[in-house]
Design a protein around this motif. Structure first.
Motif, PDB file in Angstrom:
ATOM      1  N   LYS A  76       0.812  -1.231   0.000  1.00 22.49           N
ATOM      2  CA  LYS A  76       0.000   0.000   0.000  1.00 22.49           C
ATOM      3  C   LYS A  76       0.843   1.277   0.000  1.00 22.49           C
ATOM      4  N   THR A  77       1.977   1.250  -0.679  1.00 23.32           N
ATOM      5  CA  THR A  77       2.847   2.427  -0.696  1.00 23.32           C
ATOM      6  C   THR A  77       3.158   2.849  -2.126  1.00 23.32           C
ATOM      7  N   PRO A  78       3.137   4.152  -2.382  1.00 25.60           N
ATOM      8  CA  PRO A  78       3.448   4.648  -3.723  1.00 25.60           C
ATOM      9  C   PRO A  78       4.867   4.289  -4.183  1.00 25.60           C
ATOM     10  N   GLU A  79       5.816   4.279  -3.275  1.00 22.08           N
ATOM     11  CA  GLU A  79       7.198   3.997  -3.654  1.00 22.08           C
ATOM     12  C   GLU A  79       7.359   2.574  -4.207  1.00 22.08           C
ATOM     13  N   ALA A 135       4.859   0.598  -5.288  1.00 25.26           N
ATOM     14  CA  ALA A 135       4.029   0.498  -6.488  1.00 25.26           C
ATOM     15  C   ALA A 135       4.762   1.073  -7.696  1.00 25.26           C
ATOM     16  N   SER A 136       5.472   2.168  -7.500  1.00 31.52           N
ATOM     17  CA  SER A 136       6.235   2.782  -8.586  1.00 31.52           C
ATOM     18  C   SER A 136       7.296   1.820  -9.115  1.00 31.52           C
ATOM     19  N   MET A 137       7.989   1.132  -8.204  1.00 30.46           N
ATOM     20  CA  MET A 137       8.988   0.139  -8.629  1.00 30.46           C
ATOM     21  C   MET A 137       8.329  -0.967  -9.455  1.00 30.46           C
ATOM     22  N   GLN A 138       7.145  -1.380  -9.042  1.00 38.01           N
ATOM     23  CA  GLN A 138       6.458  -2.462  -9.736  1.00 38.01           C
ATOM     24  C   GLN A 138       5.997  -2.041 -11.129  1.00 38.01           C
ATOM     25  N   VAL A 139       5.421  -0.850 -11.254  1.00 44.71           N
ATOM     26  CA  VAL A 139       4.886  -0.439 -12.557  1.00 44.71           C
ATOM     27  C   VAL A 139       5.982  -0.054 -13.544  1.00 44.71           C
ATOM     28  N   GLN A 140       7.201   0.150 -13.067  1.00 46.32           N
ATOM     29  CA  GLN A 140       8.305   0.475 -13.969  1.00 46.32           C
ATOM     30  C   GLN A 140       8.897  -0.758 -14.646  1.00 46.32           C
ATOM     31  N   LYS A 181      -9.141  -1.976  -2.264  1.00 46.55           N
ATOM     32  CA  LYS A 181     -10.057  -0.977  -1.721  1.00 46.55           C
ATOM     33  C   LYS A 181      -9.899   0.355  -2.454  1.00 46.55           C
ATOM     34  N   VAL A 182     -10.959   1.141  -2.441  1.00 50.43           N
ATOM     35  CA  VAL A 182     -10.930   2.458  -3.067  1.00 50.43           C
ATOM     36  C   VAL A 182      -9.845   3.320  -2.430  1.00 50.43           C
ATOM     37  N   SER A 183      -9.690   3.244  -1.117  1.00 50.03           N
ATOM     38  CA  SER A 183      -8.681   4.059  -0.437  1.00 50.03           C
ATOM     39  C   SER A 183      -7.269   3.728  -0.918  1.00 50.03           C
ATOM     40  N   GLU A 184      -7.000   2.467  -1.238  1.00 49.00           N
ATOM     41  CA  GLU A 184      -5.693   2.094  -1.781  1.00 49.00           C
ATOM     42  C   GLU A 184      -5.491   2.711  -3.160  1.00 49.00           C
ATOM     43  N   ALA A 185      -6.530   2.653  -3.979  1.00 46.81           N
ATOM     44  CA  ALA A 185      -6.441   3.228  -5.326  1.00 46.81           C
ATOM     45  C   ALA A 185      -6.212   4.729  -5.265  1.00 46.81           C
ATOM     46  N   VAL A 186      -6.880   5.401  -4.353  1.00 44.45           N
ATOM     47  CA  VAL A 186      -6.709   6.844  -4.202  1.00 44.45           C
ATOM     48  C   VAL A 186      -5.260   7.147  -3.793  1.00 44.45           C
ATOM     49  N   ALA A 187      -4.720   6.368  -2.870  1.00 42.54           N
ATOM     50  CA  ALA A 187      -3.357   6.604  -2.381  1.00 42.54           C
ATOM     51  C   ALA A 187      -2.307   6.388  -3.469  1.00 42.54           C
ATOM     52  N   LEU A 188      -2.609   5.541  -4.446  1.00 44.81           N
ATOM     53  CA  LEU A 188      -1.633   5.218  -5.489  1.00 44.81           C
ATOM     54  C   LEU A 188      -1.937   5.884  -6.824  1.00 44.81           C
TER      55      LEU A 188
END
Length: 86
Positions: free
Chosen positions: A37-40, A42-47, A58-65
């Motif tokens: 649940k962390t942007p950092e 997630a960023s590594m994964q999507v790269q 959850k919606v809250s996770e999507a909002v955070a990312l």
């Protein structure tokens, strides 16, 4: 709460998945953000080369990312119009 990560091991896991998936060039990877649940992270994964986005429970996770990834899959059903607007 605090997220404690062994960075070398995590980076190796991300690289290992990318290497494994390179044998399947027509298959995309959508990592699930539920465990970190962390942007950092997630960023590594999507790269990674075959990443097509992130999956959130959850919606809250999507909002955070949302600033990290433009292609998200919400894997649970929305229960209210208010959550859908978020």
């Amino acid at each position: 709460p605090a997220l404690v990560v062994e960075l070398d091991a995590m980076e190796e896991n991300v690289r290992s998945l990318a290497k494994f998936m390179s044998a399947y060039p027509s298959v995309s990877v959508r990592s699930h953000a539920k465990t970190h649940k962390t942007p950092e992270i997630a960023s590594m994964q999507v790269q990674q080369p075959q990443s097509c986005g992130i999956c959130c429970q959850k919606v809250s996770e999507a909002v955070a990312l949302a600033n990290v990834c433009g292609d998200m899959l919400l894997s649970s059903g929305l229960v209210s119009p208010a959550k859908a607007r978020r």
